[in-house]
Design an enzyme around this catalytic site. Sequence first.
Site, PDB file in Angstrom:
ATOM      1  N   HIS A 423     -16.713 -41.064  26.574  1.00 21.04           N
ATOM      2  CA  HIS A 423     -15.865 -41.416  25.438  1.00 21.04           C
ATOM      3  C   HIS A 423     -15.161 -42.762  25.617  1.00 21.04           C
ATOM      4  O   HIS A 423     -14.536 -43.269  24.689  1.00 21.04           O
ATOM      5  CB  HIS A 423     -14.830 -40.311  25.202  1.00 21.04           C
ATOM      6  CG  HIS A 423     -14.478 -40.119  23.762  1.00 21.04           C
ATOM      7  ND1 HIS A 423     -14.868 -40.988  22.774  1.00 21.04           N
ATOM      8  CD2 HIS A 423     -13.761 -39.143  23.141  1.00 21.04           C
ATOM      9  CE1 HIS A 423     -14.411 -40.566  21.610  1.00 21.04           C
ATOM     10  NE2 HIS A 423     -13.738 -39.443  21.805  1.00 21.04           N
ATOM     11  N   ASP A 427     -18.047 -43.847  20.895  1.00 23.05           N
ATOM     12  CA  ASP A 427     -17.162 -43.170  19.955  1.00 23.05           C
ATOM     13  C   ASP A 427     -17.814 -41.887  19.460  1.00 23.05           C
ATOM     14  O   ASP A 427     -19.051 -41.749  19.463  1.00 23.05           O
ATOM     15  CB  ASP A 427     -16.842 -44.078  18.766  1.00 23.05           C
ATOM     16  CG  ASP A 427     -16.025 -45.295  19.188  1.00 23.05           C
ATOM     17  OD1 ASP A 427     -15.304 -45.189  20.197  1.00 23.05           O
ATOM     18  OD2 ASP A 427     -16.116 -46.334  18.511  1.00 23.05           O
TER      19      ASP A 427
END
Length: 452
Positions: A423, A427
Amino acid sequence: MAEHTIKLPDVGEGVAEAELVEWHVKVGDLVREDSILAAVMTDKATVEIPSPVDGEITWLGAEIGDTIAVGSPLIRLKVQGGKDVPAVEAVAAKPAMDDDQEEAPLADGMAEEGEHIPSPPEKPATAAAEKAAAPAPTKAAPAAAPARPGARSATAGAPRAEGEKPLATPAVRLRAKEAGVDLRQVPGSGPAGRITHEDLDAFIARGPQAARPAGLQRNDTVDDIKIVGLRRKIAEKMALAKSRIPHITYVEEIDVTALEDLRAALNKGKRADQPKLTVLPFLMRAMVKAIAEQPGLNAIFDDEAGIVHRHGGVHIGIAAQTASGLVVAVVKHAEARDLWDCGAEVNRLAEAAKAGTATREELSGSTITITSLGAMGGVATTPVINHPEVAIVGVNKMMVRPVWDGTQFIPRKMMNLSSSFDHRVVDGWDAAVFVQRIKTLLETPALIFVEG
């Protein structure tokens, strides 16, 4: 008598150190030239260390799990001679393989049956050498010896399931054959249940097993299993991945009914020299097409330098379970392979990983990974990213489920994909777009073959 010191040899691949994973001898043992003394692990290869001389073991320089530098003293022996012999490095033997890794092809759900390990030919020996190599007199076993830490409890009956093959080195197998011992009856205390020389000694000392007591029995034993070898490397890799990578996991349901129909038709009409296709080659080709649209998913993140290395070549790691633990074999340049070539390479690498013959090159260099538990895949999983990659795609179990088509429920073959992403650089939206593209390609498999 003189003292002879054996140093850890250069085991190849430019490594400077190795982990000791097994001793084949103990202090006081008499060994012959070429007898296996120890096994060490570098990266994912296990190498056996033979003795260059005849002699008696007087000192062992490390414990199981210790990391030893190349050139460090490993063993000292008492040898025939008038003065001490200078320390020398042993010559590493070829990488060791478990017994079930020598002959069994990788086939999910299939267990090997029976075994026959031919004995190595005896070397000609002089009378003096035979006398020096004669085993020391064995003391009578005490009536009740305390259990060694890490050893399995001595229960009656076979310590493994029907058809399960025991893990043991060739040296242990040879000793068992000479003693008339069926290794299937010997509990193993080594990594992955490997039978050591100490396990064989304890089994011989116990003699015939007592009848199993009737009724329920309390079991207060505690097995202390030291994490060594491949299992320790897996633990370190998983700890590194989870401590550094903030994971986001995305699960999506895939209708693979059409894909399964196509796969069955292709397998029915395949040539004799073509592999039987599984779902993996289709998924690999779908990933290649999805990566072409999102190259940021085919990347290595150097988090210390703050650089993401996007790779043009798609090198797909295939997580494979072996008797020793999890390894990741790598299909290089999947973008240049068709469906059949992907399937053939997956099969070849899986067999090499199972047999312990996969090279360091074949077990490294992946840019994105697939993990699959096959029929054991469950409904959903949370795969751990293969650090330092940024994405991993997990295949779950295929099941027939009722699906509403607008007017009625109809049976469809459904399978979930559980995919994790780093992450920090991926995204959630990009992760979803990537998985949705793979979903479209697998649900309409003809699109996999459309170029451009």
